[in-house]
Write a protein that holds these residues in place. Sequence first.
Motif, PDB file in Angstrom:
ATOM      1  N   TYR A 120       0.847  -1.195   0.000  1.00 54.05           N
ATOM      2  CA  TYR A 120       0.000   0.000   0.000  1.00 54.05           C
ATOM      3  C   TYR A 120       0.881   1.244   0.000  1.00 54.05           C
ATOM      4  N   VAL A 121       0.595   2.194  -0.890  1.00 55.74           N
ATOM      5  CA  VAL A 121       1.393   3.411  -1.016  1.00 55.74           C
ATOM      6  C   VAL A 121       0.907   4.456  -0.014  1.00 55.74           C
ATOM      7  N   LEU A 122       1.857   4.902   0.831  1.00 58.74           N
ATOM      8  CA  LEU A 122       1.557   5.941   1.822  1.00 58.74           C
ATOM      9  C   LEU A 122       1.827   7.331   1.259  1.00 58.74           C
ATOM     10  N   PHE A 123       3.011   7.479   0.685  1.00 59.01           N
ATOM     11  CA  PHE A 123       3.463   8.796   0.223  1.00 59.01           C
ATOM     12  C   PHE A 123       4.099   8.660  -1.152  1.00 59.01           C
ATOM     13  N   ASP A 124       3.795   9.624  -2.006  1.00 58.93           N
ATOM     14  CA  ASP A 124       4.279   9.614  -3.378  1.00 58.93           C
ATOM     15  C   ASP A 124       4.905  10.982  -3.671  1.00 58.93           C
ATOM     16  N   ARG A 125       6.131  10.958  -4.135  1.00 59.31           N
ATOM     17  CA  ARG A 125       6.833  12.209  -4.450  1.00 59.31           C
ATOM     18  C   ARG A 125       6.047  13.031  -5.471  1.00 59.31           C
ATOM     19  N   ASP A 126       5.273  12.390  -6.323  1.00 55.78           N
ATOM     20  CA  ASP A 126       4.521  13.089  -7.372  1.00 55.78           C
ATOM     21  C   ASP A 126       3.119  13.512  -6.934  1.00 55.78           C
ATOM     22  N   ASP A 127       2.824  13.434  -5.637  1.00 53.98           N
ATOM     23  CA  ASP A 127       1.537  13.888  -5.112  1.00 53.98           C
ATOM     24  C   ASP A 127       1.594  15.414  -5.001  1.00 53.98           C
ATOM     25  N   HIS A 128       1.069  16.069  -6.017  1.00 50.63           N
ATOM     26  CA  HIS A 128       1.163  17.531  -6.059  1.00 50.63           C
ATOM     27  C   HIS A 128       0.186  18.216  -5.104  1.00 50.63           C
ATOM     28  N   LEU A 129      -0.813  17.492  -4.638  1.00 53.03           N
ATOM     29  CA  LEU A 129      -1.741  18.061  -3.660  1.00 53.03           C
ATOM     30  C   LEU A 129      -1.138  18.126  -2.263  1.00 53.03           C
ATOM     31  N   HIS A 130      -0.229  17.180  -1.953  1.00 50.08           N
ATOM     32  CA  HIS A 130       0.377  17.096  -0.625  1.00 50.08           C
ATOM     33  C   HIS A 130       1.885  16.833  -0.738  1.00 50.08           C
ATOM     34  N   PRO A 131       2.646  17.752  -1.295  1.00 53.88           N
ATOM     35  CA  PRO A 131       4.076  17.502  -1.520  1.00 53.88           C
ATOM     36  C   PRO A 131       4.896  17.332  -0.244  1.00 53.88           C
TER      37      PRO A 131
END
Length: 174
Positions: A120-131
Amino acid sequence: MLAWGKRVSPEFRAKVVDICASLGADPNHLMACMAFESAETFDPSVRSGAGSGAVGLIQFMPSTAQALGTSTEDLAAMTAVGQLDFVKKYFISKAGKLMSLEDLYMAILWPAACGKPSDYVLFDRDDHLHPKRYVQNAGLDFNRDGIITKAEAAAKVQKKLEKGLLPEFVWVSA
């Protein structure tokens, strides 16, 4: 036997065991999580190095402290044994769902991941909503692929569990 038990008082050990009995959790898992979150100090005043404002044994965020009826300032001023009351209060709604080290740690880091699979992915470097989420947790991205999974996040806590069970740290009752 209690991981990291030689680092804490008899009162602390007893309270952790009692808390985990009421939660249906392994006390060694809670001790490993607190060792990780407090940089092995078990100091209730230890502050987050990531600049989040978090404090204490499980790195209570200011909003979490407020929801529990306290503040990070008050938590930081408590004894370690006293702060365990708030650790219990934090986890009590998750009782029965903390069966693994991964899920116990997810209850601290990212509660939405409790019960999810290890990939399960918690954090993604490409999450522009929540960098900031990825940036504040980038140290957990072992393979540096820009994605932090539940398994990656829990791996450092697993290492704390293993270290805490070494003879110099583990407490074994007589």
